[in-house]
Design a protein around this motif. Structure first.
Motif, PDB file in Angstrom:
ATOM      1  N   VAL A 136     -13.683   1.759 -11.933  1.00 24.12           N
ATOM      2  CA  VAL A 136     -13.163  -0.008 -11.913  1.00 24.12           C
ATOM      3  C   VAL A 136     -11.395   0.096 -12.774  1.00 24.12           C
ATOM      4  CG1 VAL A 136     -13.492  -1.537 -13.893  1.00 24.12           C
ATOM      5  CG2 VAL A 136     -15.701  -0.075 -12.605  1.00 24.12           C
ATOM      6  N   GLN A 137     -11.408   1.442 -13.423  1.00 26.42           N
ATOM      7  CA  GLN A 137      -9.710   1.420 -14.383  1.00 26.42           C
ATOM      8  C   GLN A 137      -9.062   2.056 -12.391  1.00 26.42           C
ATOM      9  OE1 GLN A 137      -8.814   4.439 -16.935  1.00 26.42           O
ATOM     10  NE2 GLN A 137      -7.370   2.988 -18.259  1.00 26.42           N
ATOM     11  N   CYS A 138      -9.577   2.882 -12.149  1.00 29.25           N
ATOM     12  CA  CYS A 138      -8.556   3.144 -11.523  1.00 29.25           C
ATOM     13  C   CYS A 138      -8.489   2.163 -10.013  1.00 29.25           C
ATOM     14  CB  CYS A 138      -9.539   4.826 -10.397  1.00 29.25           C
ATOM     15  SG  CYS A 138      -8.570   5.699  -8.911  1.00 29.25           S
ATOM     16  N   SER A 139      -9.845   1.365  -9.431  1.00 30.10           N
ATOM     17  CA  SER A 139      -9.664   0.312  -8.754  1.00 30.10           C
ATOM     18  C   SER A 139      -8.809  -0.826  -8.879  1.00 30.10           C
ATOM     19  CB  SER A 139     -11.149  -0.141  -8.786  1.00 30.10           C
ATOM     20  OG  SER A 139     -10.938  -1.520  -7.883  1.00 30.10           O
ATOM     21  N   GLN A 140      -8.792  -0.816 -10.596  1.00 27.78           N
ATOM     22  CA  GLN A 140      -7.878  -1.683 -11.093  1.00 27.78           C
ATOM     23  C   GLN A 140      -5.943  -1.915 -10.645  1.00 27.78           C
ATOM     24  OE1 GLN A 140      -9.241  -2.381 -14.752  1.00 27.78           O
ATOM     25  NE2 GLN A 140     -10.327  -3.830 -14.639  1.00 27.78           N
ATOM     26  N   ARG A 141      -6.308  -0.150 -10.999  1.00 29.75           N
ATOM     27  CA  ARG A 141      -4.892   0.490 -10.703  1.00 29.75           C
ATOM     28  C   ARG A 141      -4.451   0.053  -9.573  1.00 29.75           C
ATOM     29  NH1 ARG A 141      -6.175   4.595 -13.508  1.00 29.75           N
ATOM     30  NH2 ARG A 141      -5.944   5.835 -11.425  1.00 29.75           N
ATOM     31  N   LEU A 142      -5.244   0.533  -8.162  1.00 28.82           N
ATOM     32  CA  LEU A 142      -4.912   0.055  -7.213  1.00 28.82           C
ATOM     33  C   LEU A 142      -5.132  -1.376  -6.865  1.00 28.82           C
ATOM     34  CD1 LEU A 142      -4.953   1.394  -4.626  1.00 28.82           C
ATOM     35  CD2 LEU A 142      -7.649   0.718  -4.283  1.00 28.82           C
ATOM     36  N   ASP A 143      -5.411  -2.440  -7.152  1.00 27.40           N
ATOM     37  CA  ASP A 143      -5.546  -3.200  -6.830  1.00 27.40           C
ATOM     38  C   ASP A 143      -4.020  -4.068  -7.091  1.00 27.40           C
ATOM     39  OD1 ASP A 143      -7.441  -4.001  -5.953  1.00 27.40           O
ATOM     40  OD2 ASP A 143      -8.039  -5.179  -7.974  1.00 27.40           O
ATOM     41  N   LEU A 144      -3.007  -3.251  -8.675  1.00 26.71           N
ATOM     42  CA  LEU A 144      -1.793  -3.906  -8.869  1.00 26.71           C
ATOM     43  C   LEU A 144      -0.821  -3.147  -8.006  1.00 26.71           C
ATOM     44  CD1 LEU A 144      -2.162  -3.070 -13.142  1.00 26.71           C
ATOM     45  CD2 LEU A 144      -1.919  -5.558 -11.686  1.00 26.71           C
ATOM     46  N   LEU A 145      -0.978  -2.106  -8.008  1.00 24.11           N
ATOM     47  CA  LEU A 145      -0.116  -1.641  -6.772  1.00 24.11           C
ATOM     48  C   LEU A 145       0.091  -2.557  -5.590  1.00 24.11           C
ATOM     49  CD1 LEU A 145      -0.825   2.205  -6.905  1.00 24.11           C
ATOM     50  CD2 LEU A 145       0.994   0.898  -7.684  1.00 24.11           C
ATOM     51  N   LEU A 146      -1.518  -2.803  -4.716  1.00 22.79           N
ATOM     52  CA  LEU A 146      -1.215  -3.086  -3.582  1.00 22.79           C
ATOM     53  C   LEU A 146      -0.803  -4.778  -3.746  1.00 22.79           C
ATOM     54  CD1 LEU A 146      -5.215  -2.852  -2.372  1.00 22.79           C
ATOM     55  CD2 LEU A 146      -2.903  -2.032  -1.521  1.00 22.79           C
ATOM     56  N   ASN A 147      -0.870  -5.707  -5.260  1.00 22.51           N
ATOM     57  CA  ASN A 147      -0.234  -6.111  -5.538  1.00 22.51           C
ATOM     58  C   ASN A 147       1.694  -6.436  -5.016  1.00 22.51           C
ATOM     59  OD1 ASN A 147      -2.474  -7.724  -5.678  1.00 22.51           O
ATOM     60  ND2 ASN A 147      -2.602  -7.849  -7.453  1.00 22.51           N
ATOM     61  N   VAL A 148       1.375  -5.464  -6.178  1.00 24.80           N
ATOM     62  CA  VAL A 148       3.172  -4.945  -6.016  1.00 24.80           C
ATOM     63  C   VAL A 148       3.824  -5.025  -4.446  1.00 24.80           C
ATOM     64  CG1 VAL A 148       5.271  -3.373  -6.236  1.00 24.80           C
ATOM     65  CG2 VAL A 148       3.209  -3.959  -8.409  1.00 24.80           C
TER      66      VAL A 148
ATOM     67  N   GLY B  27      12.264   3.554  -2.128  1.00 24.10           N
ATOM     68  CA  GLY B  27      10.929   2.649  -2.816  1.00 24.10           C
ATOM     69  C   GLY B  27       9.911   2.143  -2.135  1.00 24.10           C
ATOM     70  N   MET B  28      10.376   1.773  -1.119  1.00 25.07           N
ATOM     71  CA  MET B  28       8.568   1.184  -0.760  1.00 25.07           C
ATOM     72  C   MET B  28       7.971   2.685  -0.394  1.00 25.07           C
ATOM     73  SD  MET B  28       6.655  -1.128   0.243  1.00 25.07           S
ATOM     74  CE  MET B  28       7.454  -3.040   0.424  1.00 25.07           C
ATOM     75  N   ASN B  29       8.705   3.897  -0.515  1.00 24.25           N
ATOM     76  CA  ASN B  29       7.870   4.610  -0.242  1.00 24.25           C
ATOM     77  C   ASN B  29       7.485   5.136  -0.740  1.00 24.25           C
ATOM     78  OD1 ASN B  29       8.283   4.739   2.715  1.00 24.25           O
ATOM     79  ND2 ASN B  29       9.959   5.858   3.001  1.00 24.25           N
ATOM     80  N   SER B  30       7.475   4.981  -1.927  1.00 28.24           N
ATOM     81  CA  SER B  30       6.860   5.908  -3.212  1.00 28.24           C
ATOM     82  C   SER B  30       5.841   4.946  -3.439  1.00 28.24           C
ATOM     83  CB  SER B  30       8.097   5.817  -4.442  1.00 28.24           C
ATOM     84  OG  SER B  30       7.440   6.130  -5.572  1.00 28.24           O
ATOM     85  N   LEU B  31       6.258   3.905  -3.092  1.00 24.61           N
ATOM     86  CA  LEU B  31       5.213   2.360  -3.370  1.00 24.61           C
ATOM     87  C   LEU B  31       3.868   2.867  -2.566  1.00 24.61           C
ATOM     88  CD1 LEU B  31       3.513   0.415  -5.019  1.00 24.61           C
ATOM     89  CD2 LEU B  31       5.296  -1.214  -3.289  1.00 24.61           C
ATOM     90  N   LEU B  32       4.017   3.215  -1.384  1.00 23.24           N
ATOM     91  CA  LEU B  32       2.795   3.252  -0.827  1.00 23.24           C
ATOM     92  C   LEU B  32       2.764   4.916  -1.007  1.00 23.24           C
ATOM     93  CD1 LEU B  32       4.480   2.309   3.023  1.00 23.24           C
ATOM     94  CD2 LEU B  32       2.812   1.358   1.558  1.00 23.24           C
TER      95      LEU B  32
ATOM     96  N   ARG C 168      -5.984   5.547  -4.272  1.00 25.58           N
ATOM     97  CA  ARG C 168      -6.807   5.060  -3.770  1.00 25.58           C
ATOM     98  C   ARG C 168      -7.928   6.175  -3.384  1.00 25.58           C
ATOM     99  NH1 ARG C 168      -8.560   5.589   1.594  1.00 25.58           N
ATOM    100  NH2 ARG C 168      -7.529   6.609   2.610  1.00 25.58           N
ATOM    101  N   LEU C 169      -7.310   7.569  -3.029  1.00 23.06           N
ATOM    102  CA  LEU C 169      -7.663   8.550  -3.037  1.00 23.06           C
ATOM    103  C   LEU C 169      -9.027   9.052  -3.961  1.00 23.06           C
ATOM    104  CD1 LEU C 169      -5.657  10.811  -0.184  1.00 23.06           C
ATOM    105  CD2 LEU C 169      -7.735   9.767   0.187  1.00 23.06           C
TER     106      LEU C 169
END
Length: 54
Positions: free
Chosen positions: A34-46, A4-9, A16-17
């Motif tokens: 901006v939308q992609c950046s927000q998705r990245l922020d959510l993933l990083l928070n998780v 699960g962590m590998n998949s998240l990373l 990011r790419l």
């Protein structure tokens, strides 16, 4: 590290790419970037929250 962590990373790195490519193509203030950046922020928070619990 569990799968699960590998998949998240992996998702974090893909997002990011994608954001970098979109920013180069459209500029940083484009709604797609901006939308992609927000998705990245959510993933990083998780990711951050999972690391705090361990």
């Amino acid at each position: 590290m569990d799968t699960g962590m590998n998949s998240l990373l992996s998702n974090i790195e893909k997002t990011r790419l994608e954001m970098i490519l979109l920013a180069h193509q459209y500029g940083y203030s484009n709604p797609s970037v901006v939308q992609c950046s927000q998705r990245l922020d959510l993933l990083l928070n998780v990711y951050h929250n999972k690391n705090i619990k361990h």
